[in-house]
Scaffold this active site. Structure first.
Site, PDB file in Angstrom:
ATOM      1  N   ASP A  11      -7.855  32.328   6.020  1.00 40.55           N
ATOM      2  CA  ASP A  11      -7.721  33.757   5.695  1.00 40.55           C
ATOM      3  C   ASP A  11      -6.234  34.036   5.521  1.00 40.55           C
ATOM      4  OD1 ASP A  11      -8.248  36.549   5.443  1.00 40.55           O
ATOM      5  OD2 ASP A  11      -7.812  36.836   7.561  1.00 40.55           O
ATOM      6  N   SER A  12      -5.937  35.207   4.983  1.00 40.25           N
ATOM      7  CA  SER A  12      -4.545  35.630   4.867  1.00 40.25           C
ATOM      8  C   SER A  12      -3.910  35.797   6.252  1.00 40.25           C
ATOM      9  CB  SER A  12      -4.482  36.953   4.111  1.00 40.25           C
ATOM     10  OG  SER A  12      -5.299  37.912   4.761  1.00 40.25           O
ATOM     11  N   TYR A  43      -2.552  39.939   1.878  1.00 37.03           N
ATOM     12  CA  TYR A  43      -2.774  39.493   0.500  1.00 37.03           C
ATOM     13  C   TYR A  43      -3.330  40.649  -0.350  1.00 37.03           C
ATOM     14  CZ  TYR A  43      -2.584  34.422   1.692  1.00 37.03           C
ATOM     15  OH  TYR A  43      -2.213  33.148   2.080  1.00 37.03           O
ATOM     16  N   GLY A  44      -3.971  41.598   0.341  1.00 38.96           N
ATOM     17  CA  GLY A  44      -4.752  42.638  -0.357  1.00 38.96           C
ATOM     18  C   GLY A  44      -3.947  43.558  -1.241  1.00 38.96           C
ATOM     19  N   CYS A  74     -11.668  35.241   3.440  1.00 37.86           N
ATOM     20  CA  CYS A  74     -10.830  36.360   3.026  1.00 37.86           C
ATOM     21  C   CYS A  74     -11.457  36.907   1.746  1.00 37.86           C
ATOM     22  CB  CYS A  74      -9.410  35.873   2.751  1.00 37.86           C
ATOM     23  SG  CYS A  74      -8.328  37.151   2.099  1.00 37.86           S
ATOM     24  N   ASN A  75     -11.845  38.166   1.785  1.00 38.06           N
ATOM     25  CA  ASN A  75     -12.496  38.756   0.611  1.00 38.06           C
ATOM     26  C   ASN A  75     -11.543  38.819  -0.573  1.00 38.06           C
ATOM     27  OD1 ASN A  75     -15.304  40.232   1.373  1.00 38.06           O
ATOM     28  ND2 ASN A  75     -13.967  40.029   3.141  1.00 38.06           N
ATOM     29  N   THR A  76     -10.260  39.048  -0.269  1.00 39.86           N
ATOM     30  CA  THR A  76      -9.278  39.173  -1.345  1.00 39.86           C
ATOM     31  C   THR A  76      -9.166  37.852  -2.106  1.00 39.86           C
ATOM     32  OG1 THR A  76      -8.106  40.780   0.015  1.00 39.86           O
ATOM     33  CG2 THR A  76      -6.892  39.830  -1.829  1.00 39.86           C
ATOM     34  N   GLU A 153      -5.626  45.654  13.408  1.00 36.15           N
ATOM     35  CA  GLU A 153      -4.631  44.782  14.049  1.00 36.15           C
ATOM     36  C   GLU A 153      -3.954  45.474  15.226  1.00 36.15           C
ATOM     37  OE1 GLU A 153      -2.133  42.520  11.533  1.00 36.15           O
ATOM     38  OE2 GLU A 153      -3.894  41.496  10.736  1.00 36.15           O
ATOM     39  N   CYS A 185     -14.042  43.286   3.806  1.00 41.22           N
ATOM     40  CA  CYS A 185     -12.755  42.770   4.257  1.00 41.22           C
ATOM     41  C   CYS A 185     -12.998  42.229   5.658  1.00 41.22           C
ATOM     42  CB  CYS A 185     -11.721  43.897   4.302  1.00 41.22           C
ATOM     43  SG  CYS A 185     -10.176  43.422   5.104  1.00 41.22           S
ATOM     44  N   THR A 186     -12.435  41.050   5.931  1.00 47.06           N
ATOM     45  CA  THR A 186     -12.782  40.386   7.191  1.00 47.06           C
ATOM     46  C   THR A 186     -12.221  41.098   8.429  1.00 47.06           C
ATOM     47  OG1 THR A 186     -10.965  38.849   6.739  1.00 47.06           O
ATOM     48  CG2 THR A 186     -13.181  38.120   6.211  1.00 47.06           C
ATOM     49  N   HIS A 187     -11.327  42.059   8.231  1.00 46.17           N
ATOM     50  CA  HIS A 187     -10.853  42.863   9.359  1.00 46.17           C
ATOM     51  C   HIS A 187     -11.861  43.947   9.764  1.00 46.17           C
ATOM     52  CE1 HIS A 187      -6.873  41.205   8.610  1.00 46.17           C
ATOM     53  NE2 HIS A 187      -6.394  41.866   9.648  1.00 46.17           N
TER      54      HIS A 187
HETATM   55  N1  DGL Z   1      -8.560  39.402   5.373  1.00 42.79           N
HETATM   56  C1  DGL Z   1      -8.276  40.085   4.137  1.00 42.79           C
HETATM   57  C2  DGL Z   1      -9.564  40.301   3.343  1.00 42.79           C
HETATM   58  O1  DGL Z   1     -10.662  39.997   3.806  1.00 42.79           O
HETATM   59  C3  DGL Z   1      -7.591  41.413   4.364  1.00 42.79           C
HETATM   60  C4  DGL Z   1      -6.172  41.371   4.834  1.00 42.79           C
HETATM   61  C5  DGL Z   1      -5.158  41.232   3.718  1.00 42.79           C
HETATM   62  O2  DGL Z   1      -4.887  42.190   2.973  1.00 42.79           O
HETATM   63  O3  DGL Z   1      -4.632  40.147   3.591  1.00 42.79           O
HETATM   64  O4  DGL Z   1      -9.514  40.763   2.220  1.00 42.79           O
END
Ligand code: DGL
Length: 271
Positions: A11-12, A43-44, A74-76, A153, A185-187
């Site tokens: 993931d990012s 990354y988003g 990571c969805n992004t 976070e 988004c994984t968060h």
């Molecule tokens: N974990 C990222 C996702 O699932 C979100 C955090 C980011 O912006 O890097 O898209």
């Protein structure tokens, strides 16, 4: 033995640990190597080219750990780099979008699905494109919720500021009357209690980590890659920077404590 190699997950940053948690509960005997690019998160908000470049570097790092399958937690990255990853690496690669889109399409009754994610995931219309392929009669409503990542976070999982921001982001979904909302988004699963309270208990929340963990299981079955071990699998964690509060956050995201996290040099990713 191919079967006893670990599954790589990246993931990012730390959000992908919500996916690791799901994989561990579905596939408890599998070893997992996790990489979080904590030095370069988020990354988003970055361009597609940058996300593709970073995604390829992250995957290359895990390939050196001799993995049998790769989970893009990571969805992004899954939104913009999955094809590039599949073209570059010859092992099963599981992203977040297709499993989440499938699960949401199966779940909706009124054919109105909401999707929340990073700016990148939403502007690439990653989920709506996939859902439309599965069922063109479904209406998809998407919204970027960039403040959710820092709130998660910060560990503000039940804070009044989180309620206020979530109320602002999610009010249009209530008006539109979606019956299913994808946490793209994984968060976001960290904030699911607040999100559920805002949209109401009748809206089904889709944790794309659960959907992805099911897909990992299917892929391992398909390629006959399931571990034969009788004991619990091990997890090892690598990051490109150790942020403050990392251990505390890791517990929140993973649901258990992490004993050791190894920091790697960011330059090693670009070699
Ligand atoms: N974990 C990222 C996702 O699932 C979100 C955090 C980011 O912006 O890097 O898209």
């Amino acid at each position: 033995m191919e079967k006893e190699k670990p599954i790589g997950v990246f993931d990012s940053g730390i959000g992908g640990l919500t996916v690791v948690k799901r994989i561990v509960s579905y596939l408890p005997r599998e070893d997992i190597v996790y990489f979080g690019d904590t030095a370069r998160v988020p990354y988003g908000s970055k361009s597609n080219d940058t996300v593709i470049e970073y995604g390829l570097q992250d995957a290359k790092f895990l390939m050196h750990k001799n993995i049998k399958a790769l989970v893009v937690a990571c969805n992004t990255v899954s939104s913009v780099a999955l094809n590039s990853l599949k073209n570059n690496f010859d092992i099963p690669i599981i992203g977040m979008i297709e499993p989440g889109a499938k699960m949401a399409s199966l779940e909706t009754i009124n054919k109105r699905i909401g999707v929340i994610g990073t700016r990148s995931t939403i502007s690439n219309q990653a989920y709506s494109k996939k859902i439309k392929i599965i069922d063109p009669t479904i209406h998809v409503f998407e919204r970027a919720c960039p403040l959710f990542v820092p709130l998660a976070e910060e560990g503000w999982i039940n804070h009044k500021a989180t309620y206020e921001i979530a109320g602002e982001y999610l009010k249009e979904f209530i008006k539109i009357g979606v019956d299913t909302l994808v946490l793209g988004c994984t968060h976001y699963p960290i904030l699911s209690e607040v999100i559920q309270n805002i949209v109401g208990k009748d809206v089904k929340l889709i944790d794309s980590g659960i959907a992805a963990a099911e897909s990992v299981k299917e892929e391992l079955d398909r390629y006959n890659l399931n571990s034969n071990k009788s004991s619990q699998g091990n997890q090892s964690f690598y990051v490109s920077d150790i942020p403050m509060k990392f251990k505390e956050l890791a517990e929140l995201f993973l649901g258990k404590s992490i004993s050791e996290v190894q920091k790697i040099e960011i330059e090693s990713l670009t070699r």
